[in-house]
Design a protein around this motif. Structure first.
Motif, PDB file in Angstrom:
ATOM      1  N   GLN A  67      62.166  -3.441   6.013  1.00 34.31           N
ATOM      2  CA  GLN A  67      62.819  -4.480   6.297  1.00 34.31           C
ATOM      3  C   GLN A  67      63.809  -4.413   7.325  1.00 34.31           C
ATOM      4  O   GLN A  67      64.148  -5.489   8.217  1.00 34.31           O
ATOM      5  CB  GLN A  67      63.173  -5.358   5.073  1.00 34.31           C
ATOM      6  N   ASN A  68      64.675  -3.454   7.187  1.00 40.35           N
ATOM      7  CA  ASN A  68      65.911  -3.276   8.150  1.00 40.35           C
ATOM      8  C   ASN A  68      65.766  -1.956   8.997  1.00 40.35           C
ATOM      9  O   ASN A  68      65.626  -0.770   8.397  1.00 40.35           O
ATOM     10  CB  ASN A  68      67.074  -3.266   7.379  1.00 40.35           C
ATOM     11  N   ASN A  69      65.511  -2.204  10.504  1.00 42.64           N
ATOM     12  CA  ASN A  69      65.184  -0.965  10.987  1.00 42.64           C
ATOM     13  C   ASN A  69      66.291  -0.399  11.428  1.00 42.64           C
ATOM     14  O   ASN A  69      66.321   0.996  11.984  1.00 42.64           O
ATOM     15  CB  ASN A  69      64.221  -1.349  12.545  1.00 42.64           C
ATOM     16  N   ASN A  70      67.476  -0.805  11.312  1.00 42.57           N
ATOM     17  CA  ASN A  70      68.905  -0.349  11.813  1.00 42.57           C
ATOM     18  C   ASN A  70      69.557   0.778  10.734  1.00 42.57           C
ATOM     19  O   ASN A  70      69.454   0.395   9.487  1.00 42.57           O
ATOM     20  CB  ASN A  70      69.761  -1.324  12.046  1.00 42.57           C
ATOM     21  N   SER A  71      69.744   1.909  11.256  1.00 42.57           N
ATOM     22  CA  SER A  71      70.405   2.774  10.268  1.00 42.57           C
ATOM     23  C   SER A  71      71.333   3.864  10.878  1.00 42.57           C
ATOM     24  O   SER A  71      71.625   3.491  12.226  1.00 42.57           O
ATOM     25  CB  SER A  71      69.158   3.679   9.374  1.00 42.57           C
TER      26      SER A  71
ATOM     27  N   ASN B 215      67.617   3.512  15.240  1.00 40.22           N
ATOM     28  CA  ASN B 215      66.549   2.395  15.106  1.00 40.22           C
ATOM     29  C   ASN B 215      65.476   3.275  14.617  1.00 40.22           C
ATOM     30  O   ASN B 215      64.772   4.387  15.121  1.00 40.22           O
ATOM     31  CB  ASN B 215      65.997   1.709  16.314  1.00 40.22           C
TER      32      ASN B 215
ATOM     33  N   SER C 259      70.255   7.874   6.398  1.00 38.20           N
ATOM     34  CA  SER C 259      70.524   6.928   5.131  1.00 38.20           C
ATOM     35  C   SER C 259      70.777   7.685   3.964  1.00 38.20           C
ATOM     36  O   SER C 259      70.242   7.153   2.963  1.00 38.20           O
ATOM     37  CB  SER C 259      69.397   5.829   4.952  1.00 38.20           C
TER      38      SER C 259
ATOM     39  N   LEU D 223      67.299   2.239   2.489  1.00 35.06           N
ATOM     40  CA  LEU D 223      67.292   1.462   3.784  1.00 35.06           C
ATOM     41  C   LEU D 223      67.958   0.147   3.300  1.00 35.06           C
ATOM     42  O   LEU D 223      68.309  -0.558   4.372  1.00 35.06           O
ATOM     43  CB  LEU D 223      65.783   1.438   4.042  1.00 35.06           C
ATOM     44  N   ALA D 224      68.138  -0.475   2.252  1.00 30.75           N
ATOM     45  CA  ALA D 224      68.637  -1.529   1.865  1.00 30.75           C
ATOM     46  C   ALA D 224      70.217  -1.386   2.014  1.00 30.75           C
ATOM     47  O   ALA D 224      71.027  -2.649   2.139  1.00 30.75           O
ATOM     48  CB  ALA D 224      68.123  -2.135   0.593  1.00 30.75           C
TER      49      ALA D 224
END
Length: 202
Positions: free
Chosen positions: A126-130, A143, A169, A200-201
């Motif tokens: 859901q979130n591609n940024n890390s 990304n 992450s 990832l959240a």
């Protein structure tokens, strides 16, 4: 120390022009004390290989490794590096040529494309940024192009060395390939869907 920093023992095979090939081949390693451990080859030629594993044998000990696609290889440990070891592959000229043929086939079929190489279904976070963290403490925003329970393809500007250990992450991984947009990673332990989602959240 990254796998590319390993000081390889030059073999007669390598002197004839065999090229070491970056790979991401999983397997099992049988140590002299009969301990069997999972491992992953990250670099291989018909004359030698670099392997990451959770347990390191001693230099000069002979190990037996069963690798996906390649089959059985064995030989003495020539060098230890952080996270793994290098071996010289013993074998007949016919065995070496068989390995060379297999590696050429793997190269031509390009099984290590970062979008296709992993053993598990790719997931869309859901979130591609890390953030990607290196062993020396540096960190970079990234990304996530795609991710699975066993690895990920990420976009970033720097290129950590193949074999380098990194954290995505908080998940420990090994760099197994470079491509135009970034790098491909293999996690050192297969994740769960729930754990991956939670990471990832964060």
């Amino acid at each position: 120390m990254a796998a590319e920093d390993v000081v390889w023992l030059e073999s007669e095979t390598d002197r004839r022009g065999y090229e070491r090939m970056p790979v991401a081949l999983f397997g099992r390693c049988l140590l002299p004390n009969k301990l069997e451990i999972p491992c992953q080859a990250i670099n291989i030629s018909p004359g030698d290989a670099a392997v990451v594993a959770g347990h390191a044998p001693r230099v000069d000990e002979t190990v037996i490794i069963y690798l996906d696609q390649v089959g059985r290889i064995e030989g003495p440990v020539t060098r230890l590096f952080d996270g793994g070891f290098a071996i010289r592959i013993d074998g007949t000229p016919r065995k070496r040529e068989k390995i060379a043929t297999t590696l050429e086939w793997l190269r031509n079929t390009d099984p290590f494309d970062p979008r296709d190489m992993r053993r598990h279904e790719r997931l869309e976070p859901q979130n591609n940024n890390s953030v990607l963290e290196l062993e020396d403490g540096r960190s970079y925003p990234i990304n996530i192009i795609d991710i699975s329970l066993s690895g990920a393809a990420v976009s970033l500007d720097v290129r950590p060395a193949i074999g380098a250990r990194v954290w995505l992450s908080g998940m420990k991984a090994v760099v197994v390939r470079h491509f135009d947009e970034g790098i491909a990673l293999e996690f050192t332990a297969v994740q769960t869907r729930a754990g991956l989602g939670a990471r990832l959240a964060e």
